[in-house]
Design a protein around this motif. Structure first.
Motif, PDB file in Angstrom:
ATOM      1  N   ILE A  93       0.824  -1.434   0.036  1.00  0.00           N
ATOM      2  CA  ILE A  93       0.000   0.038  -0.006  1.00  0.00           C
ATOM      3  C   ILE A  93       0.920   1.191  -0.041  1.00  0.00           C
ATOM      4  CG2 ILE A  93      -1.950   1.164   1.138  1.00  0.00           C
ATOM      5  CD1 ILE A  93      -2.883  -1.457   0.272  1.00  0.00           C
ATOM      6  N   SER A  94       0.520   1.873  -0.968  1.00  0.00           N
ATOM      7  CA  SER A  94       1.193   3.452  -1.075  1.00  0.00           C
ATOM      8  C   SER A  94       0.279   4.589  -1.335  1.00  0.00           C
ATOM      9  CB  SER A  94       2.361   3.411  -1.809  1.00  0.00           C
ATOM     10  OG  SER A  94       1.905   3.232  -3.102  1.00  0.00           O
ATOM     11  N   GLN A  95       0.443   5.733  -0.915  1.00  0.00           N
ATOM     12  CA  GLN A  95      -0.228   6.946  -1.253  1.00  0.00           C
ATOM     13  C   GLN A  95       0.445   7.736  -2.230  1.00  0.00           C
ATOM     14  OE1 GLN A  95      -1.364   9.176   2.294  1.00  0.00           O
ATOM     15  NE2 GLN A  95      -3.214  10.203   1.245  1.00  0.00           N
ATOM     16  N   ALA A  96      -0.432   8.141  -3.214  1.00  0.00           N
ATOM     17  CA  ALA A  96       0.133   8.870  -4.387  1.00  0.00           C
ATOM     18  C   ALA A  96       0.063  10.477  -3.877  1.00  0.00           C
ATOM     19  CB  ALA A  96      -0.673   8.831  -5.749  1.00  0.00           C
ATOM     20  N   ALA A  97       0.736  11.286  -4.757  1.00  0.00           N
ATOM     21  CA  ALA A  97       0.834  12.758  -4.263  1.00  0.00           C
ATOM     22  C   ALA A  97      -0.444  13.449  -4.135  1.00  0.00           C
ATOM     23  CB  ALA A  97       1.617  13.441  -5.210  1.00  0.00           C
ATOM     24  N   ASP A  98      -1.364  12.805  -4.846  1.00  0.00           N
ATOM     25  CA  ASP A  98      -2.936  13.676  -5.050  1.00  0.00           C
ATOM     26  C   ASP A  98      -3.489  12.817  -3.915  1.00  0.00           C
ATOM     27  OD1 ASP A  98      -3.257  10.985  -5.981  1.00  0.00           O
ATOM     28  OD2 ASP A  98      -4.228  11.193  -7.867  1.00  0.00           O
ATOM     29  N   GLY A  99      -3.034  12.183  -3.012  1.00  0.00           N
ATOM     30  CA  GLY A  99      -3.805  11.551  -1.933  1.00  0.00           C
ATOM     31  C   GLY A  99      -4.494  10.248  -2.042  1.00  0.00           C
ATOM     32  N   THR A 100      -4.495   9.833  -3.313  1.00  0.00           N
ATOM     33  CA  THR A 100      -4.890   8.427  -3.452  1.00  0.00           C
ATOM     34  C   THR A 100      -4.313   7.384  -3.117  1.00  0.00           C
ATOM     35  OG1 THR A 100      -4.099   8.436  -5.773  1.00  0.00           O
ATOM     36  CG2 THR A 100      -6.476   9.261  -5.546  1.00  0.00           C
ATOM     37  N   PHE A 101      -5.011   6.405  -3.012  1.00  0.00           N
ATOM     38  CA  PHE A 101      -3.956   5.004  -2.486  1.00  0.00           C
ATOM     39  C   PHE A 101      -4.158   3.897  -3.549  1.00  0.00           C
ATOM     40  CE2 PHE A 101      -5.631   7.064   1.209  1.00  0.00           C
ATOM     41  CZ  PHE A 101      -4.764   7.204   2.152  1.00  0.00           C
ATOM     42  N   GLN A 102      -2.915   3.144  -3.596  1.00  0.00           N
ATOM     43  CA  GLN A 102      -2.709   2.148  -4.680  1.00  0.00           C
ATOM     44  C   GLN A 102      -2.140   0.826  -4.056  1.00  0.00           C
ATOM     45  OE1 GLN A 102      -0.353   4.394  -7.392  1.00  0.00           O
ATOM     46  NE2 GLN A 102       1.278   3.380  -6.753  1.00  0.00           N
ATOM     47  N   TYR A 103      -2.698  -0.016  -4.651  1.00  0.00           N
ATOM     48  CA  TYR A 103      -1.999  -1.350  -4.179  1.00  0.00           C
ATOM     49  C   TYR A 103      -1.104  -1.887  -5.184  1.00  0.00           C
ATOM     50  CZ  TYR A 103      -2.121  -6.457  -3.103  1.00  0.00           C
ATOM     51  OH  TYR A 103      -1.789  -7.737  -2.928  1.00  0.00           O
ATOM     52  N   ASP A 104       0.049  -2.243  -4.792  1.00  0.00           N
ATOM     53  CA  ASP A 104       1.316  -2.632  -5.584  1.00  0.00           C
ATOM     54  C   ASP A 104       1.366  -4.150  -5.496  1.00  0.00           C
ATOM     55  OD1 ASP A 104       1.754   0.144  -6.598  1.00  0.00           O
ATOM     56  OD2 ASP A 104       2.800   0.325  -4.608  1.00  0.00           O
ATOM     57  N   GLY A 105       0.666  -4.955  -4.712  1.00  0.00           N
ATOM     58  CA  GLY A 105       0.943  -6.272  -4.815  1.00  0.00           C
ATOM     59  C   GLY A 105       0.112  -6.945  -5.904  1.00  0.00           C
ATOM     60  N   ASP A 106       0.063  -8.399  -5.770  1.00  0.00           N
ATOM     61  CA  ASP A 106      -0.677  -8.784  -6.758  1.00  0.00           C
ATOM     62  C   ASP A 106      -1.784  -9.757  -5.927  1.00  0.00           C
ATOM     63  OD1 ASP A 106       0.406 -11.280  -5.608  1.00  0.00           O
ATOM     64  OD2 ASP A 106       1.755 -11.525  -7.547  1.00  0.00           O
ATOM     65  N   GLN A 107      -2.461 -10.711  -6.857  1.00  0.00           N
ATOM     66  CA  GLN A 107      -3.705 -11.308  -6.224  1.00  0.00           C
ATOM     67  C   GLN A 107      -3.524 -12.461  -5.671  1.00  0.00           C
ATOM     68  OE1 GLN A 107      -6.393  -9.092  -6.339  1.00  0.00           O
ATOM     69  NE2 GLN A 107      -5.018  -7.806  -7.555  1.00  0.00           N
ATOM     70  N   GLY A 108      -2.174 -13.148  -5.766  1.00  0.00           N
ATOM     71  CA  GLY A 108      -1.910 -14.561  -5.153  1.00  0.00           C
ATOM     72  C   GLY A 108      -1.758 -14.796  -3.886  1.00  0.00           C
ATOM     73  N   GLN A 109      -1.842 -15.775  -3.605  1.00  0.00           N
ATOM     74  CA  GLN A 109      -1.991 -16.532  -2.261  1.00  0.00           C
ATOM     75  C   GLN A 109      -0.946 -17.869  -2.033  1.00  0.00           C
ATOM     76  OE1 GLN A 109      -6.335 -16.706  -1.693  1.00  0.00           O
ATOM     77  NE2 GLN A 109      -5.772 -16.328   0.486  1.00  0.00           N
TER      78      GLN A 109
END
Length: 412
Positions: A146-162
């Motif tokens: 999880i990271s937060q972009a400069a515009d305040g939005t959040f993004q997920y950089d992982g994948d869907q794997g288990q």
């Protein structure tokens, strides 16, 4: 038949060496505590020992896998528990912020605490295990999820794997959940549809988040509820669907003239939906219902921060806050339910691992017992046999000495 002295000597030496070899084998068995030290001792037993040792080795690996999965899932369960604690506190703060008696300064203070809680949630989502691998990144365990972009939005950089670990010959266990499933793919609104008030509204109407009361009649589309003055001169409302068209009043009635009177807190029902408006909306105000989409947990909390930081100068502004509050509260409840769902799954997996660990331990005990029976030496019996072989060796040596000393010249 003549028996030469050399023959007597050779036979005697052979007998002594044979007894010494047997004695040496017995000494080696006693010193090692094992009946079979090389395959030639017992080919069948040696093959059985190999199979048992392989089974024990594989089961030990299963146990290590189970321990690793247990540690990761225990950490995940603890982390999700902390996430829920934060959500509970954020919900309490939101309810405080909805109190009409507090001022803008108080709401700013509440917003600051919510912001800290938001940072805490992001930190929990980025938790690492003892191997410095991220819990919620799927297969991309070295990528911060999880990271937060400069515009305040959040993004997920992982994948869907288990990731799955083998904990027995026929059972695999997933040792993590992807952050997408835990924190990102959460329905907004009430989980089926979301409600919103037009930002241009000037009245104090507060829109209920609503619910689906008849799933078979529900149609997923955009609905607009507009406040009008009907033919009786009363404040009224109508409902129009983007696909189904005019719903309230039903056709062929006139959309405005025949619109039903508005009732503060009254129920508004159509196409399986039940909702309502409280407060004092005015003619020209409008409210919208749209199908739910996915929204990450962090953005829902960020919406609350924004709402609390917005200055409220009039009743209409407070109504805007309440509309945002209702929507955000519903979304946080859905996020809480989603975490509960994941924790339930984690708990079931932990129980499965505990059961399998016990099964594996029982299997190891059984295999170890069998291996001991096949490989280990009966020390008491071996001691008796060792003594017997010592006597045999001494006898061979004595016999050799006596025979070697015989000569025909002694009888002339």
């Amino acid at each position: 038949m003549r028996v030469s002295t050399a023959y007597f000597t050779q036979r005697g030496l052979t007998s002594i060496l044979d007894q010494q070899a047997r004695l040496a084998d017995m000494q080696e068995q006693i010193s090692s505590g094992q009946r079979i030290s090389k395959p030639s001792d017992d080919p069948t037993g040696a093959a059985q020992i190999l199979r048992l040792e392989q089974a024990l080795s594989v089961t030990s690996q299963y146990q290590r896998n189970a321990d690793n999965a247990l540690n990761r899932l225990t950490l995940q369960e603890s982390t999700l528990d902390s996430v829920q604690d934060s959500l509970i506190r954020i919900r309490e703060i939101a309810i405080q912020g909805a109190n009409p008696t507090i001022n803008n300064s108080d709401r700013q203070s509440l917003a600051q605490e919510v912001r800290e809680r938001l940072n805490e949630l992001v930190s929990l989502a980025n938790t690492k295990d003892a191997n410095q691998e991220y819990l919620f990144s799927g297969y991309k365990v070295t990528t911060k999820p999880i990271s937060q972009a400069a515009d305040g939005t959040f993004q997920y950089d992982g994948d869907q794997g288990q990731r799955a670990l083998q904990i027995s010959s026929g059972r695999q266990i997933k040792d993590s959940d992807s952050g997408s499933d835990v924190f990102i793919n959460i329905k907004n609104g009430n989980g089926t549809f979301q409600t919103s008030a037009n930002i241009a509204n000037t009245g104090t109407g507060v829109f209920n988040v609503g619910q689906v009361v008849d799933l078979s009649s529900y149609v997923a589309e955009t609905y607009t509820i507009s406040l009008v003055t009907n033919g009786s001169g009363n404040l009224a409302y109508n409902v129009v669907g983007s696909t189904s068209g005019q719903l309230i009043p039903s056709l062929p009635q006139n959309l405005v003239t025949d619109a039903p009177d508005y009732s503060d807190g009254g129920s508004i029902q159509f196409n399986g939906i039940q909702t309502g408006i409280t407060g004092a909306p005015v003619v020209g105000d409008s409210f919208t219902i749209t199908p739910s989409t996915t929204q990450d947990m962090f953005s829902s909390v960020q919406k609350l921060v924004t709402a609390l930081e917005t200055t409220i100068n009039n009743p209409a502004g407070h109504s805007d806050f309440l509309n945002m509050f209702n929507s955000t509260l519903s979304e946080m409840d859905l996020a809480f339910e989603n975490i509960t769902r994941v924790r339930t799954s984690v708990g079931a997996r932990l129980k499965t691992i505990d059961d399998q660990i016990n099964i594996n331990e029982d299997f190891k005990i059984e295999m170890t017992t069998t291996l001991s029976k096949v490989r280990d030496l009966d020390i008491a019996g071996a001691a008796v046999e060792l003594q017997s072989r010592l006597i045999a060796l001494e006898a061979a040596q004595t016999t050799y000495t006596r025979i070697q000393g015989l000569s025909l010249f002694d009888y002339f």
